[in-house]
Design a protein around this motif. Structure first.
Motif, PDB file in Angstrom:
ATOM      1  N   ASN A 231       0.853  -1.189   0.000  1.00  0.00           N
ATOM      2  CA  ASN A 231       0.000   0.000   0.000  1.00  0.00           C
ATOM      3  C   ASN A 231       0.887   1.237   0.000  1.00  0.00           C
ATOM      4  O   ASN A 231       1.274   1.741   1.047  1.00  0.00           O
ATOM      5  N   SER A 232       1.220   1.727  -1.170  1.00  0.00           N
ATOM      6  CA  SER A 232       2.139   2.850  -1.308  1.00  0.00           C
ATOM      7  C   SER A 232       1.470   4.161  -0.896  1.00  0.00           C
ATOM      8  O   SER A 232       0.272   4.222  -0.626  1.00  0.00           O
ATOM      9  N   SER A 233       2.264   5.208  -0.868  1.00  0.00           N
ATOM     10  CA  SER A 233       1.786   6.536  -0.472  1.00  0.00           C
ATOM     11  C   SER A 233       0.657   7.011  -1.378  1.00  0.00           C
ATOM     12  O   SER A 233       0.576   6.668  -2.563  1.00  0.00           O
ATOM     13  N   ASP A 234      -0.220   7.850  -0.808  1.00  0.00           N
ATOM     14  CA  ASP A 234      -1.306   8.441  -1.592  1.00  0.00           C
ATOM     15  C   ASP A 234      -0.784   9.343  -2.706  1.00  0.00           C
ATOM     16  O   ASP A 234      -1.538   9.718  -3.608  1.00  0.00           O
ATOM     17  N   VAL A 235       0.504   9.678  -2.650  1.00  0.00           N
ATOM     18  CA  VAL A 235       1.105  10.481  -3.706  1.00  0.00           C
ATOM     19  C   VAL A 235       0.907   9.819  -5.070  1.00  0.00           C
ATOM     20  O   VAL A 235       0.713  10.492  -6.090  1.00  0.00           O
ATOM     21  N   PHE A 236       0.909   8.468  -5.101  1.00  0.00           N
ATOM     22  CA  PHE A 236       0.778   7.762  -6.372  1.00  0.00           C
ATOM     23  C   PHE A 236      -0.640   7.865  -6.936  1.00  0.00           C
ATOM     24  O   PHE A 236      -0.835   7.853  -8.151  1.00  0.00           O
ATOM     25  N   LEU A 237      -1.631   7.976  -6.051  1.00  0.00           N
ATOM     26  CA  LEU A 237      -2.991   8.246  -6.527  1.00  0.00           C
ATOM     27  C   LEU A 237      -3.077   9.633  -7.145  1.00  0.00           C
ATOM     28  O   LEU A 237      -3.731   9.835  -8.179  1.00  0.00           O
ATOM     29  N   ILE A 238      -2.401  10.589  -6.514  1.00  0.00           N
ATOM     30  CA  ILE A 238      -2.388  11.953  -7.044  1.00  0.00           C
ATOM     31  C   ILE A 238      -1.640  11.992  -8.381  1.00  0.00           C
ATOM     32  O   ILE A 238      -2.062  12.667  -9.329  1.00  0.00           O
ATOM     33  N   LEU A 239      -0.526  11.254  -8.467  1.00  0.00           N
ATOM     34  CA  LEU A 239       0.214  11.176  -9.726  1.00  0.00           C
ATOM     35  C   LEU A 239      -0.646  10.568 -10.836  1.00  0.00           C
ATOM     36  O   LEU A 239      -0.555  10.961 -12.000  1.00  0.00           O
ATOM     37  N   ARG A 240      -1.499   9.604 -10.467  1.00  0.00           N
ATOM     38  CA  ARG A 240      -2.393   8.995 -11.452  1.00  0.00           C
ATOM     39  C   ARG A 240      -3.396  10.022 -11.982  1.00  0.00           C
ATOM     40  O   ARG A 240      -3.709  10.049 -13.187  1.00  0.00           O
ATOM     41  N   LEU A 241      -3.881  10.896 -11.102  1.00  0.00           N
ATOM     42  CA  LEU A 241      -4.780  11.956 -11.537  1.00  0.00           C
ATOM     43  C   LEU A 241      -4.080  12.870 -12.538  1.00  0.00           C
ATOM     44  O   LEU A 241      -4.668  13.283 -13.543  1.00  0.00           O
ATOM     45  N   LYS A 242      -2.822  13.178 -12.255  1.00  0.00           N
ATOM     46  CA  LYS A 242      -2.050  14.013 -13.175  1.00  0.00           C
ATOM     47  C   LYS A 242      -1.838  13.295 -14.506  1.00  0.00           C
ATOM     48  O   LYS A 242      -1.880  13.912 -15.567  1.00  0.00           O
ATOM     49  N   GLU A 243      -1.611  11.974 -14.425  1.00  0.00           N
ATOM     50  CA  GLU A 243      -1.334  11.191 -15.622  1.00  0.00           C
ATOM     51  C   GLU A 243      -2.519  11.182 -16.583  1.00  0.00           C
ATOM     52  O   GLU A 243      -2.340  11.175 -17.813  1.00  0.00           O
ATOM     53  N   ILE A 244      -3.724  11.185 -16.044  1.00  0.00           N
ATOM     54  CA  ILE A 244      -4.904  11.138 -16.923  1.00  0.00           C
ATOM     55  C   ILE A 244      -5.395  12.536 -17.288  1.00  0.00           C
ATOM     56  O   ILE A 244      -6.451  12.692 -17.902  1.00  0.00           O
TER      57      ILE A 244
END
Length: 392
Positions: A231-244
């Motif tokens: 369960n990685s940092s929520d930063v990766f969820l935010i990065l996914r938002l940026k990616e899309i």
């Protein structure tokens, strides 16, 4: 209403308000911290090293100070000093841009978190019976998360009127931090019968505790840590938002929305967990996590993402406070701070490993593999915990 008055005591209220104002201070800075660090010359690599050291500091100190709190049979000094260190660290970040000074301030903040976590959660546990711990921890988590809603909104408002002006924001964050510390002055050390003479605490005593702790505590801890290890940092969820392709402003808005859901559901889910079982609510939360991460891997639409973050808020509400309540029911009352400090300490270290691995996997293979692997391993953890025969 009767249940709420009996269960949510004065001490629970005060500790919850302390956490609320501390989270306002912390979350005011969360959205701007990477931008601020880059603006003073920090590379992405240096930011990663900074966060890694900060998480390692928090991880080791949670277990150590939790054990010390139990050994000394004291809670309040750890709570007061812990919140004080975190409050002082905020304006320090604005005073000097030298990298070693930034590392010191960030580490001081995480040390404060490690100092207070076990003792504070033990105080919360002492205010509840085994049948009401989900309610107490859920209420505290809910109030804490209200701060996580207010903080980013304050930051957005400040930066709207003062674009790219970061340092005054760090000074402003000192205000709610001091309010939080002031609330700790209303607390008194609960009276308790001394169980033993104070003993010296060494750095790795909490690891030795894990080896000798109740078998059911170790079994549950293994399941939680297996999940945390992926369960990685929520930063990766935010990065996914940026990616899309979602904008910075909308991304912060989605993050605030997640925290609102988290805050709204923590208390009622804690009450429900006390009625139907902590295990059922905890596993239901993990199932939602599986859905969220699998969905984030394939979804590219804004409304789909918003729905997934709604589910993510419910997942957090169903697992954060509930896991601490469940753990505290599996150990002796005198070991509560050690048990929770050990668990949260190992979780910090596992999160650091998970985030490092997720970053490497994302970089080499892509976001799809990162999110799908996390979903799969969470299912493995669910199956493991499902077959554990533990009281809750």
């Amino acid at each position: 209403m009767v249940l709420r008055r009996k269960t949510i005591t004065r001490i629970v209220w005060i500790l919850s308000l302390v956490s609320l104002f501390t989270d306002i201070a912390s979350e005011m800075l969360y959205p701007v911290m990477p931008i601020f660090l880059e603006s003073i010359g920090f590379s992405v690599l240096l930011i990663g090293i900074l966060e890694g050291i900060a998480e390692a500091t928090a991880g080791l100190s949670k277990g150590y100070f939790g054990k010390m709190s139990d050994n000394l049979e004291k809670r309040l000094p750890f709570v007061r000093w812990g919140y004080s260190l975190s409050a002082v660290s905020k304006p320090m970040l604005a005073l000097w841009a030298f990298p070693l000074w930034i590392f010191l301030a960030r580490t001081l903040d995480r040390l404060g978190k490690g100092l207070r976590t076990g003792a504070r959660d033990a105080m919360l546990s002492e205010q509840a019976s085994p049948q009401t711990k989900g309610t107490v921890f859920g209420f505290h988590r809910s109030m804490d998360t209200v701060g996580a809603v207010i903080g980013p909104l304050v930051a957005i408002a400040f930066l709207y009127f003062n674009p790219q002006t970061y340092r005054p924001l760090f000074l402003l964050a000192f205000v709610p931090g001091i309010i939080a510390v002031s609330f700790t002055l209303l607390l008194k050390e609960p009276e308790r019968v001394k169980q033993h003479l104070p003993v010296k605490t060494s750095l790795f005593d909490f690891i030795r505790y894990w080896k000798t702790s109740p078998i059911n505590y170790r079994r549950l801890t293994k399941g939680i840590l297996l999940f945390t290890l992926f369960n990685s940092s929520d930063v990766f969820l935010i990065l996914r938002l940026k990616e899309i392709g979602i904008s910075d402003t909308v991304t912060i808005g989605v993050y605030v929305f997640y925290n609102i859901v988290f805050a709204l559901f923590s208390y009622p889910l804690g009450i429900i967990a006390d009625k139907i079982g902590l295990k059922k609510i905890f596993l239901s939360g993990l199932l939602l996590f599986v859905v969220v991460y699998a969905g984030m891997a394939v979804n590219k639409g804004f409304y789909g993402v918003l729905f997934l973050f709604f589910l993510y808020g419910i997942y957090a509400a169903a697992t954060d406070g509930v896991s601490k309540a469940w753990v505290s029911n599996l150990v002796k009352k005198s070991d509560t701070a050690t048990a929770i400090g050990t668990l949260t300490g190992f979780q910090s270290i596992c999160t650091m490993i998970a985030s490092s691995f997720a970053g490497l996997l994302w970089y080499t293979v892509g976001s799809l593999a990162t999110f799908m692997l996390t979903s799969f391993m969470t299912l493995v953890a669910i199956i493991y915990i499902l077959f554990l025969k533990l009281k809750d």
